[in-house]
Write a protein that holds these residues in place. Structure first.
Motif, PDB file in Angstrom:
ATOM      1  N   SER A  95       0.839  -1.203   0.000  1.00  0.00           N
ATOM      2  CA  SER A  95       0.000   0.000   0.000  1.00  0.00           C
ATOM      3  C   SER A  95       0.872   1.250   0.000  1.00  0.00           C
ATOM      4  N   HIS A 107      -5.087   2.993  -0.357  1.00  0.00           N
ATOM      5  CA  HIS A 107      -5.952   3.108   0.810  1.00  0.00           C
ATOM      6  C   HIS A 107      -6.751   1.819   1.019  1.00  0.00           C
ATOM      7  N   ALA A 108      -7.243   1.232  -0.074  1.00  0.00           N
ATOM      8  CA  ALA A 108      -8.012  -0.010   0.048  1.00  0.00           C
ATOM      9  C   ALA A 108      -7.155  -1.133   0.615  1.00  0.00           C
ATOM     10  N   PHE A 110      -4.499  -0.790   2.477  1.00  0.00           N
ATOM     11  CA  PHE A 110      -4.195  -0.457   3.865  1.00  0.00           C
ATOM     12  C   PHE A 110      -5.351  -0.852   4.782  1.00  0.00           C
ATOM     13  N   LEU A 111      -6.566  -0.585   4.360  1.00  0.00           N
ATOM     14  CA  LEU A 111      -7.737  -0.880   5.188  1.00  0.00           C
ATOM     15  C   LEU A 111      -7.970  -2.387   5.331  1.00  0.00           C
ATOM     16  N   VAL A 112      -7.486  -3.152   4.374  1.00  0.00           N
ATOM     17  CA  VAL A 112      -7.531  -4.618   4.503  1.00  0.00           C
ATOM     18  C   VAL A 112      -6.380  -5.115   5.376  1.00  0.00           C
ATOM     19  N   VAL A 114      -4.496  -3.570   7.766  1.00  0.00           N
ATOM     20  CA  VAL A 114      -4.381  -3.188   9.177  1.00  0.00           C
ATOM     21  C   VAL A 114      -5.154  -4.129  10.098  1.00  0.00           C
ATOM     22  N   GLY A 157       0.399   4.681   7.610  1.00  0.00           N
ATOM     23  CA  GLY A 157      -0.841   5.274   8.079  1.00  0.00           C
ATOM     24  C   GLY A 157      -0.830   6.784   8.168  1.00  0.00           C
ATOM     25  N   TYR A 162      -4.371   8.342   8.834  1.00  0.00           N
ATOM     26  CA  TYR A 162      -4.810   7.518   9.972  1.00  0.00           C
ATOM     27  C   TYR A 162      -3.830   7.686  11.133  1.00  0.00           C
ATOM     28  N   VAL A 165      -4.614   5.697  14.638  1.00  0.00           N
ATOM     29  CA  VAL A 165      -4.351   4.275  14.398  1.00  0.00           C
ATOM     30  C   VAL A 165      -2.846   4.026  14.337  1.00  0.00           C
TER      31      VAL A 165
END
Length: 317
Positions: A95, A107-108, A110-112, A114, A157, A162, A165
Motif C-alpha cells: 500500500s 488506501h483499500a 491499507f484498510l484490509v 491493518v 498510516g 490515519y 491508528v
C-alpha cells in the motif's frame, strides 16, 4: 499431481520476498529523489514487486484452500509461526509502494492490511504465551517480524491520514521490540548458535530501529532526540551484522536468505529521510552506500532464487 505437491510446499516465508522487494522499491525511490533523478529504476522495481506480490499471494491462497492441513502445520511450528505476520506486512508495504501511484488502491489495501495485522499480531502473541511450550532454540530474530509489522503500519498510516491508528500500532511495535530484543540477545549470547538456514535472520536486528525511526519522524513531524537514538541504534546493528558478513556469505541459499533484504532497505530509507530532514550530506552518503549494498543483495537474491526455482529446489530449504 506434481503441481499439487509443489503447492503444498509453498512456505509462508515466501512473503519475505515481497517485503524485500517492497523495501527495495521504496529505497530506490528515496535514492532517486536524493540524487534528483526520475523514478525510472524504482518504477521498474515497482512492476517487479507487483508481479511477485501477485504470484506469491495467489500461490499461498491456493495452498490455504487446497492444503489447509499444511498451513496449520506451519502455524503450529514454533519458528514459522513468527513469519505469518509477513502476509499482512506485505500488504501494508505494498500500500505504501502504491500510495504515490494509485492512492485509491493504496488506501483499500491499507484498510484490509491493518485489521489483518492486528489479528495476526494477537494470534502470534497468544501462541507465544499460550499453552504450547517453547525452547530457547525456537527463538530467533524472526520473532521481530510481528513487532516490525506494527511499526510499518504507522509509516504508511500517517501519510494516509490515519494518525491515531498509527500511534496505536507504533506503540505496540516499539514495546514488543524492546521486550523481544532482550530475549533474542539472551538467546544469541548464552545459547547454541542459530541453525545455518536461520542465520540470515540476524540482519532482522536492523529493521526495528530503522522502521521505528521512520514511523516516529512521521508521527511527530520532526527529527527529535528519540528519532536520532533510533537511527543510530539501526547503524549500530548494521555494524554488528557487518562483522558477520564473511560467515553469512558462506551460507547456502534458502528462502530465509531474503531476510537480508528488507532490513537493509529500511535503514537505507531512514538514512535518506534523515539526510533530507536535517540537511546532512554525511547521511546522504551513508544512504547511497547502503543503497549500493542493497542493489548487490537484491541482484544476488534474485539470481539465486531463479537458480533454485529452475532446479526445482526453491522450497526445499
Amino acid at each position: 499431481m506434481r503441481s499439487g505437491v509443489v503447492l503444498a510446499q509453498v512456505p509462508v516465508t515466501l512473503f519475505t520476498v515481497v517485503m524485500g522487494l517492497c523495501g527495495f522499491t521504496l529505497a530506490l525511490r528515496a535514492g532517486e529523489a536524493a540524487a534528483g533523478l526520475t523514478h525510472f529504476l524504482s518504477g521498474a522495481a515497482h512492476m517487479l514487486t507487483l508481479a511477485v506480490f501477485g504470484v506469491v499471494a495467489v500461490a499461498y491462497l491456493a495452498k490455504a484452500v487446497r492444503h489447509p492441513g499444511t498451513v496449520a502445520e506451519e502455524w503450529r511450528h514454533p519458528v514459522s509461526l513468527a513469519f505469518f505476520p509477513a502476509i499482512s506486512i506485505s500488504l501494508v508495504l505494498f500500500s505504501l509502494v502504491m500510495l504515490d501511484v494509485v492512492p485509491g488502491i493504496a488506501h483499500a489495501l491499507f484498510l484490509v492490511a491493518v485489521p489483518a495485522q492486528l489479528v495476526l499480531t494477537l494470534a502470534v502473541v497468544s501462541g507465544w504465551i499460550g499453552s504450547r511450550s517453547f525452547e530457547h532454540g525456537h527463538l530467533t530474530p524472526a520473532w521481530f517480524i510481528p513487532a516490525v509489522g506494527n511499526v510499518i503500519v504507522a509509516i504508511a498510516g500517517v501519510p494516509m491520514g490515519y494518525v491515531e491508528v498509527s500511534w496505536f500500532f507504533a506503540a505496540v511495535g516499539l514495546m514488543f521490540w524492546v521486550v523481544l530484543l532482550t530475549l533474542v540477545m539472551n538467546r544469541l549470547i548464552f545459547h547454541d548458535p542459530l541453525p545455518e538456514r536461520l542465520q540470515p535472520t540476524l540482519v532482522i536486528l536492523v529493521a526495528p530501529p530503522a522502521v521505528g525511526y521512520l514511523a516516529w519522524v512521521g508521527l511527530v513531524g520532526d527529527v527529535d532526540a528519540f528519532a536520532r537514538v533510533l537511527l543510530n541504534l539501526a547503524y549500530l546493528f548494521v555494524l554488528i551484522v557487518a562483522a558477520q558478513v564473511p560467515r553469512l556469505a558462506a551460507l547456502s541459499f534458502s528462502l530465509s536468505s531474503w531476510a537480508l533484504s528488507f532490513p537493509v532497505a529500511a535503514v537505507t530509507v531512514a538514512s535518506f529521510t534523515h539526510a533530507e530532514a536535517v540537511g546532512s550530506g554525511a547521511h546522504a552518503a551513508i544512504g547511497f552506500g547502503l543503497l549500493a549494498v542493497l542493489l548487490a543483495i537484491i541482484a544476488g537474491l534474485l539470481w539465486r532464487t531463479g537458480q533454485a526455482l529452475a532446479r526445482g529446489v526453491l522450497f526445499g530449504g
